[in-house]
Design a protein around this motif. Structure first.
Motif, PDB file in Angstrom:
ATOM      1  N   ALA A  78       4.880  53.987 -33.428  1.00 48.39           N
ATOM      2  CA  ALA A  78       4.107  52.832 -34.297  1.00 48.39           C
ATOM      3  C   ALA A  78       5.153  51.451 -34.218  1.00 48.39           C
ATOM      4  CB  ALA A  78       4.015  53.295 -35.647  1.00 48.39           C
ATOM      5  N   ALA A  79       6.318  51.937 -34.122  1.00 45.60           N
ATOM      6  CA  ALA A  79       7.184  50.623 -34.176  1.00 45.60           C
ATOM      7  C   ALA A  79       7.288  49.812 -33.037  1.00 45.60           C
ATOM      8  CB  ALA A  79       8.652  51.239 -34.383  1.00 45.60           C
ATOM      9  N   LEU A  80       7.172  50.671 -31.913  1.00 43.37           N
ATOM     10  CA  LEU A  80       7.106  49.943 -30.443  1.00 43.37           C
ATOM     11  C   LEU A  80       5.623  49.044 -30.398  1.00 43.37           C
ATOM     12  CD1 LEU A  80       8.451  52.532 -28.243  1.00 43.37           C
ATOM     13  CD2 LEU A  80       9.526  50.444 -29.011  1.00 43.37           C
ATOM     14  N   LYS A  81       4.706  49.537 -30.916  1.00 43.95           N
ATOM     15  CA  LYS A  81       3.322  48.788 -30.841  1.00 43.95           C
ATOM     16  C   LYS A  81       2.981  48.545 -32.202  1.00 43.95           C
ATOM     17  CE  LYS A  81       2.383  50.316 -26.424  1.00 43.95           C
ATOM     18  NZ  LYS A  81       3.019  49.588 -25.449  1.00 43.95           N
ATOM     19  N   GLN A  82       4.017  47.720 -32.855  1.00 47.95           N
ATOM     20  CA  GLN A  82       3.641  47.128 -34.160  1.00 47.95           C
ATOM     21  C   GLN A  82       2.241  46.527 -34.171  1.00 47.95           C
ATOM     22  OE1 GLN A  82       6.730  44.812 -35.959  1.00 47.95           O
ATOM     23  NE2 GLN A  82       5.813  45.102 -37.654  1.00 47.95           N
ATOM     24  N   ASN A  83       1.426  46.598 -35.184  1.00 46.53           N
ATOM     25  CA  ASN A  83       0.324  46.167 -35.425  1.00 46.53           C
ATOM     26  C   ASN A  83      -0.806  46.286 -34.483  1.00 46.53           C
ATOM     27  OD1 ASN A  83       1.334  45.020 -37.951  1.00 46.53           O
ATOM     28  ND2 ASN A  83       2.150  43.097 -36.813  1.00 46.53           N
ATOM     29  N   SER A  84      -0.669  47.332 -33.777  1.00 42.78           N
ATOM     30  CA  SER A  84      -1.598  47.804 -32.752  1.00 42.78           C
ATOM     31  C   SER A  84      -2.351  48.750 -33.451  1.00 42.78           C
ATOM     32  CB  SER A  84      -0.989  48.047 -31.333  1.00 42.78           C
ATOM     33  OG  SER A  84      -0.423  49.414 -31.529  1.00 42.78           O
ATOM     34  N   TRP A  85      -3.589  49.424 -32.783  1.00 43.50           N
ATOM     35  CA  TRP A  85      -4.289  50.333 -33.352  1.00 43.50           C
ATOM     36  C   TRP A  85      -3.304  51.739 -33.427  1.00 43.50           C
ATOM     37  CZ3 TRP A  85      -4.934  54.608 -30.577  1.00 43.50           C
ATOM     38  CH2 TRP A  85      -4.608  54.927 -29.371  1.00 43.50           C
ATOM     39  N   ILE A  86      -2.461  51.866 -32.719  1.00 43.82           N
ATOM     40  CA  ILE A  86      -1.437  53.004 -32.610  1.00 43.82           C
ATOM     41  C   ILE A  86      -0.883  52.960 -33.935  1.00 43.82           C
ATOM     42  CG2 ILE A  86       0.467  54.308 -31.694  1.00 43.82           C
ATOM     43  CD1 ILE A  86      -0.299  53.105 -29.012  1.00 43.82           C
ATOM     44  N   ASP A  87      -0.219  51.710 -34.206  1.00 44.26           N
ATOM     45  CA  ASP A  87       0.470  51.520 -35.490  1.00 44.26           C
ATOM     46  C   ASP A  87      -0.435  51.935 -36.844  1.00 44.26           C
ATOM     47  OD1 ASP A  87       2.330  50.817 -37.424  1.00 44.26           O
ATOM     48  OD2 ASP A  87       1.939  48.754 -36.871  1.00 44.26           O
ATOM     49  N   TYR A  88      -1.639  51.116 -36.746  1.00 46.37           N
ATOM     50  CA  TYR A  88      -2.663  51.290 -37.908  1.00 46.37           C
ATOM     51  C   TYR A  88      -3.059  52.851 -37.883  1.00 46.37           C
ATOM     52  CZ  TYR A  88      -2.520  46.252 -38.057  1.00 46.37           C
ATOM     53  OH  TYR A  88      -2.387  45.064 -38.446  1.00 46.37           O
ATOM     54  N   SER A 123       4.273  62.765 -42.274  1.00 49.39           N
ATOM     55  CA  SER A 123       4.158  61.295 -42.670  1.00 49.39           C
ATOM     56  C   SER A 123       5.226  60.668 -43.297  1.00 49.39           C
ATOM     57  CB  SER A 123       2.987  61.619 -43.909  1.00 49.39           C
ATOM     58  OG  SER A 123       2.067  62.697 -43.651  1.00 49.39           O
ATOM     59  N   VAL A 124       5.913  61.533 -43.947  1.00 53.64           N
ATOM     60  CA  VAL A 124       7.069  60.755 -44.776  1.00 53.64           C
ATOM     61  C   VAL A 124       8.171  60.297 -43.470  1.00 53.64           C
ATOM     62  CG1 VAL A 124       9.054  60.781 -46.285  1.00 53.64           C
ATOM     63  CG2 VAL A 124       6.815  61.772 -46.814  1.00 53.64           C
ATOM     64  N   ILE A 125       8.390  61.200 -42.450  1.00 52.92           N
ATOM     65  CA  ILE A 125       9.299  60.646 -41.490  1.00 52.92           C
ATOM     66  C   ILE A 125       8.559  59.734 -40.547  1.00 52.92           C
ATOM     67  CG2 ILE A 125      10.364  61.999 -39.501  1.00 52.92           C
ATOM     68  CD1 ILE A 125      10.754  64.620 -41.045  1.00 52.92           C
ATOM     69  N   ALA A 126       7.493  59.832 -40.218  1.00 55.12           N
ATOM     70  CA  ALA A 126       6.815  58.890 -39.481  1.00 55.12           C
ATOM     71  C   ALA A 126       6.958  57.347 -39.962  1.00 55.12           C
ATOM     72  CB  ALA A 126       5.231  59.032 -39.353  1.00 55.12           C
ATOM     73  N   ARG A 127       6.724  57.372 -41.497  1.00 55.66           N
ATOM     74  CA  ARG A 127       7.065  55.993 -42.352  1.00 55.66           C
ATOM     75  C   ARG A 127       8.369  55.593 -42.150  1.00 55.66           C
ATOM     76  NH1 ARG A 127       4.405  56.305 -48.029  1.00 55.66           N
ATOM     77  NH2 ARG A 127       2.241  55.429 -47.708  1.00 55.66           N
ATOM     78  N   ILE A 128       9.437  56.413 -42.521  1.00 51.15           N
ATOM     79  CA  ILE A 128      10.812  56.254 -42.443  1.00 51.15           C
ATOM     80  C   ILE A 128      11.020  55.434 -41.068  1.00 51.15           C
ATOM     81  CG2 ILE A 128      13.166  56.717 -42.965  1.00 51.15           C
ATOM     82  CD1 ILE A 128      12.147  58.953 -44.872  1.00 51.15           C
ATOM     83  N   THR A 129      10.802  56.411 -40.069  1.00 52.15           N
ATOM     84  CA  THR A 129      11.326  56.003 -38.630  1.00 52.15           C
ATOM     85  C   THR A 129      10.877  54.761 -38.341  1.00 52.15           C
ATOM     86  OG1 THR A 129      11.234  58.518 -38.173  1.00 52.15           O
ATOM     87  CG2 THR A 129      11.346  56.999 -36.426  1.00 52.15           C
ATOM     88  N   ARG A 130       9.477  54.446 -38.609  1.00 46.64           N
ATOM     89  CA  ARG A 130       8.832  53.094 -38.290  1.00 46.64           C
ATOM     90  C   ARG A 130       9.644  51.942 -38.744  1.00 46.64           C
ATOM     91  NH1 ARG A 130       5.358  49.695 -40.697  1.00 46.64           N
ATOM     92  NH2 ARG A 130       4.193  48.647 -39.292  1.00 46.64           N
ATOM     93  N   GLY A 131       9.730  52.277 -40.141  1.00 51.07           N
ATOM     94  CA  GLY A 131      10.466  50.951 -40.812  1.00 51.07           C
ATOM     95  C   GLY A 131      11.834  50.687 -40.390  1.00 51.07           C
TER      96      GLY A 131
END
Lengths: 308, 304
Positions: free
Chosen positions: A120-130, A188-196
């Motif tokens: 999600a972080a690599l493709k920020q604001n793409s459909w993957i991210d969303y 979910s939580v780890i994905a959010r933290i990692t992305r941020g």
């Protein structure tokens, strides 16, 4: 570093543990109604024998001291409910089950959480991210006890591909649904933290330098970005571990898995004081130990922590 | 984009509808504007208001009572003819009324639990932060010890010992959830204490009480509001968790968690017994989360 570790163990972990044992012990002894109120009409000598077995005939402070002494040897005393068992025997049977369930869920949560977060972080604001963030939002909000029956309905009742409950020594098919329910929240939580944190790291100057040098992206990720981006994830591991233990209560109850979560709830519903006391202390010890380990680990990874 | 020209951001506190006179915008007016621009948050607020209203109206919307079993109508599917809008449960009680009653209990536990947590947390944190020194470190030490307790298990322990009283649930849940609140408020107070405008107030001869009331509290309040909104769903979840395990509210009173437990048991014969309470619970949780996010964006401009 050694001072930091010693301080963490002897000034924080051990006193906390003592307070926990003391508080829970006296709470239970102060509770209204003894554990044997269901056996009103026993002859006095039988009652005396029972009380002697559970050390109810001694003074409160003596009971406390002997409980501490037993505890130091890892003895949690006899179960109040299952008369022929000690708490240890029951716990020893349950711990491997919960451990297997928890560790699998933990590893899956780490792999998929970090993976999804980085993507999600690599493709920020793409459909993957969303879609990752959308699913993560649902994962955080949807409670275990809603997801568990829904999954059971779909996969066990309608599709009939997976068992709806039971453990059978931890066979693969019996583990799929419980593990899925248990790790959902942590993915979910780890994905959010990692992305941020990954977005933050990727925006920092040393990554720009690495890219300017012409390094390929996968190399930058591996060599430069991953370690600082995973720091917040490491500090989340303590709470995550605690949460997985707690979450296993619901999962084990719903799927009928003979682990410590189910043991604890049955103890609570049956008013098995020594069981609940023993498990609270056991779980507390695990939590405190694990948090200490995570802190010390963090001290190794991030030098800023130990200089305090 | 060939629509109208982008409107320029208002300068110097001029609002869209303001006249030439220069009006200062307060922190709260600013926050409200930002909040109202957040579509998810506003929709959530409306949905939540509807849920709360319906739950409060409760049994007046249906001819049935929440504790009235009907053994001729067990596990009946939703039916507008019999006015069992959501069907009936395993004892033939009307699920619509019970879902609303459960909602009332769940929302009440959520709100009261959050209130207790906010009160204790704010007072504790502000005191620790403002007094500082030895007091601060002792208070924080105590907090750390509490934080490493297996709190969920302690609450279950309390339930085992002292019976399942609704008030005990409120107090227990509130009393164990103020830890983060206290930590957040303390941190904020500490950093505010050293801010220039507080020093300026000091130099200008403003009394300590007045500084706390006029400068510290309003600045902490935003954070408290955000955190309180996010606390409510976690309180509701906690109560549902306890009720689901059979340690929460007692029959015939119910909560969403207790309904879910029943629904999970009869999922094969009566899926509506799970779907309706779950729908209400999850929708409420989503709403609170979106509102909390919206409030954070509105009140904490740093994060944007």
């Amino acid at each position: 570093m050694l001072r930091f570790i010693l301080r963490r163990i002897f000034l924080e972990a051990i006193p906390t543990l003592l307070v926990l044992v003391t508080v829970t012990f006296f709470l239970i002894r102060l509770a209204p109604g003894g554990p044997f109120s269901s056996e009103m009409n026993v002859p006095p000598e039988v009652k005396a024998a029972i009380e002697a077995k559970y050390r109810m005939d001694q003074s409160l402070s003596m009971q406390y001291l002997s409980y501490l002494a037993d505890l130091a040897q890892g003895d949690l005393g006899p179960s109040f409910k299952y008369k022929d068992f000690t708490v240890n025997e029951l716990v020893n049977k349950a711990v491997p089950v919960s451990f297997k369930l928890g560790i699998v869920a933990f590893i899956i949560a780490l792999i998929f959480g970090v993976g999804a977060g980085v993507a999600a972080a690599l493709k920020q604001n793409s459909w993957i991210d969303y879609s990752v963030m959308g699913v993560a939002m649902v994962g955080v909000v949807l409670p275990n006890f809603v997801l568990a029956p829904m999954l059971a309905l779909v996969f066990a009742v309608w599709l009939k591909v997976l068992p709806a409950g039971g453990w059978e020594g931890g066979q693969f098919t019996f583990m799929i649904l419980p593990v899925a329910v248990l790790c959902k929240h942590y993915i979910s939580v780890i994905a959010r933290i990692t992305r941020g944190s990954m977005i933050e790291v990727l925006g920092s100057p040393f990554i720009r330098t690495a890219r300017a040098k012409g390094l390929p992206m996968h190399y930058i990720l591996r060599r430069h970005a991953l370690k600082p981006a995973l720091l917040p994830v490491v500090s989340y591991l303590g709470p995550a571990f605690v949460g997985i233990i707690t979450g296993s209560v619901v999962v084990e109850t719903f799927f009928g898995i003979p682990g410590i979560g189910q043991l604890f709830i049955n103890g609570a519903l049956n008013r098995d004081y020594s069981m609940v006391l023993g498990l609270t202390i056991l779980i507390g010890t695990l939590m405190i130990t694990f948090n200490a380990i995570v802190d010390i680990l963090y001290g190794f990874i991030d030098p800023r922590i130990r200089i305090k | 984009m060939n629509s109208a020209l982008p409107t320029l951001p208002p300068l110097f506190g001029l609002d869209d509808d303001a006249n030439i006179s220069i009006a200062g915008r307060s922190l709260w007016a600013d926050a409200r504007r930002r909040f109202l621009r957040n579509r998810a948050a506003v929709i959530s607020l409306v949905v939540l208001a509807i849920i709360v209203t319906v739950c409060l109206l409760g049994s007046t919307l249906s001819p049935y009572a929440y504790d009235d079993p009907d053994f001729a109508a067990m596990h009946n599917a939703p039916d507008t003819q019999t006015q069992h809008w959501f069907g009936t449960d395993n004892l033939g009680r009307d699920l619509f009324v019970r879902t609303l009653l459960g909602g009332r209990i769940s929302l009440m536990v959520g709100a009261l639990g959050a209130l207790v947590a906010v009160l204790i947390g704010t007072l504790y944190g502000a005191t620790a932060g403002f007094v500082g020194g030895k007091t601060d470190s002792v208070m924080m030490r105590f907090l750390e010890i509490l934080a490493s307790f297996p709190i969920m298990f302690l609450v279950i322990l309390l339930m085992t010992l002292f019976g399942r009283d609704l008030w005990l649930i409120f107090v227990a849940i509130g009393a164990v959830s103020w830890l983060d609140m206290a930590r957040i408020v303390r941190g904020q107070t500490l950093s505010l204490k050293r801010k220039e405008f507080v020093e300026a107030a000091h130099v200008a001869g403003v009394s300590t009480t007045r500084i706390i009331v006029r400068h510290i509290v309003p600045n902490v309040l935003g954070l408290v509001a955000v955190y309180a909104t996010l606390l409510v769903p976690s309180m509701i979840l906690f109560e549902s968790f306890l009720s689901y395990l059979g340690l929460g509210v007692q029959e015939p009173t119910t909560s969403w968690g207790a309904l879910l437990e029943q629904g999970a048991k009869s999922i094969e014969v009566a899926i509506w017994e799970l779907i309706f309470p779950a729908g209400f619970l999850v929708t409420t949780l989503f709403c609170f989360n979106f509102i909390g996010d919206g409030l954070r964006d509105a009140l904490d401009p740093k994060d944007r």
